[in-house]
Enzyme design. Structure first.
Site: not given
Ligand code: NAI
Length: 255
Positions: A160, A195
Site C-alpha cells: 500500500y 469511512t
C-alpha cells in the site's frame, strides 16, 4: 471552493470509488457546486445510492459500473460520460483498496499485485483515457487519491505504501506532461478518515479506533467531507496555479 463561480455549473466530474466514503462525499460536494457527476465504482448498489443522494439534492448524476483495473471497463465508463453529459472537466481518481497487514516478506505476490493494480495502475489507466477527453475539451483538472502512506512508511503495509508513494510520482510526472495544455493534475493525501475502509482497518473496535486517533495530532479522525473540500478546491479556479502538488489533509498525522 467553486461556489463563487457560476462557471462550474454544468461542468462534468468523473469520480471513481464514488459508491462509498471519500468518493461519495466528493461526488456530493461536486453536485453541490452544480457540477454533473459520473458516479463510477464496482459497487452498483453503492453507485445507485450515491446517485440517489445527488438527485435528492437537485443535482444530476449517472451511476456507471466501473472496475479501474480493467481497460475496457474504464473506457466504457468514460464513453458513457460523454454520451450522457457530452463533456469531461474534472476527474477524481480515488478508487482504492487497503492491504492485508503483513510484514514485507510475508506479503503474498498476489496481494502485492492486487494492491498495486487498483491503487496505482488503476489511476494510470483512468488518466490514460481521461486525458485525451480533457485535451479535446481544451483543459480540465485531475485529482488522484494518495494517502499518509504516500508520504511516510506504514508498518505492515509495504504494498500500500509503495502504491501510494508511486501515485504521487505518477501525479507529478503526468502534471509536467500536461501543465502547458491547461490540464492541472494534483493529488490529495488524506490522513485517517471515517469511512468503511477505516472501519475495516481498525476492526471496528474501540481499541482499534483509539489506536488510530492516537496517531492524529488533531485528536480525532477526519470526515470524508474534509477531503471532498480539498478535492473540489483543487479542481476549481481558486487553485489555478497549483500543479503536481500532493495536498496533505491529515490532521497533522505525517507532520
Ligand atoms: P471505501 O472503502 O469507503 O471506498 C472505496 C471505494 O472504492 C469502494 O466503494 C469500492 O467499491 C471502490 N473500489 C475498490 N476497488 C475498485 C475498483 N477496482 N474499481 C472501482 N472501484 C473500486 O474507502 P475510502 O476510505 O473512501 O477510500 C477512498 C480512497 O482514499 C482510497 O484510495 C484509499 O486508499 C484512500 N485513503 C483512505 C483513507 C482512510 O483513512 N479512509 C486514508 C488515506 C487514503
Amino acid at each position: 471552493m467553486m461556489n463563487e463561480s457560476e462557471d462550474d455549473r454544468g461542468k462534468v466530474a468523473f469520480v471513481t470509488g464514488a459508491a462509498s466514503g471519500i468518493g461519495r462525499a466528493t461526488a456530493l460536494a461536486f453536485a453541490r457546486e452544480g457540477v454533473n457527476v459520473v458516479v463510477a465504482d464496482i459497487s452498483e448498489q453503492g453507485n445507485q445510492e450515491t446517485t440517489r443522494l445527488i438527485e435528492e439534492m437537485g443535482g444530476q448524476a449517472i451511476a456507471v459500473k466501473c472496475d479501474v483495473t480493467q481497460t475496457e471497463s474504464v473506457k466504457s465508463a468514460l464513453d458513457k460520460t460523454i454520451e450522457s453529459f457530452g463533456r469531461l472537466d474534472f476527474a477524481f481518481n480515488n478508487a482504492g483498496v487497503e492491504q492485508k497487514k503483513a510484514a514485507t516478506a510475508e506479503i503474498e505476490e498476489q496481494e502485492w499485485d492486487r494492491i498495486v493494480d487498483t491503487n496505482l495502475r488503476g489511476v494510470f489507466l483512468c488518466m490514460k483515457y481521461e486525458i485525451p477527453l480533457l485535451l479535446k475539451q481544451g483543459g480540465g483538472a485531475i485529482v488522484n487519491t494518495s494517502s499518509g502512506a504516500g508520504v511516510i512508511g506504514i508498518k505492515s503495509g509495504a504494498a500500500y505504501t509503495a502504491a501510494k508513494h508511486g501515485l504521487i510520482g505518477l501525479t507529478k510526472a503526468a502534471a509536467l506532461d500536461y501543465a502547458s495544455q491547461n490540464i492541472r493534475i494534483n493529488a490529495v493525501a488524506p490522513g485517517y478518515i471515517n469511512t468503511s475502509m477505516m472501519d475495516r482497518f481498525t476492526g471496528g473496535t474501540a481499541e482499534g479506533r483509539h489506536k488510530v486517533v492516537s496517531q492524529e495530532p488533531i485528536g480525532r479522525v477526519g470526515q470524508p467531507e474534509e477531503i471532498a473540500n480539498a478535492v473540489v478546491w483543487l479542481c476549481s479556479d481558486a487553485s489555478s496555479f497549483v500543479v503536481g502538488h500532493a495536498l496533505v489533509v491529515d490532521g497533522g498525522q505525517t507532520v
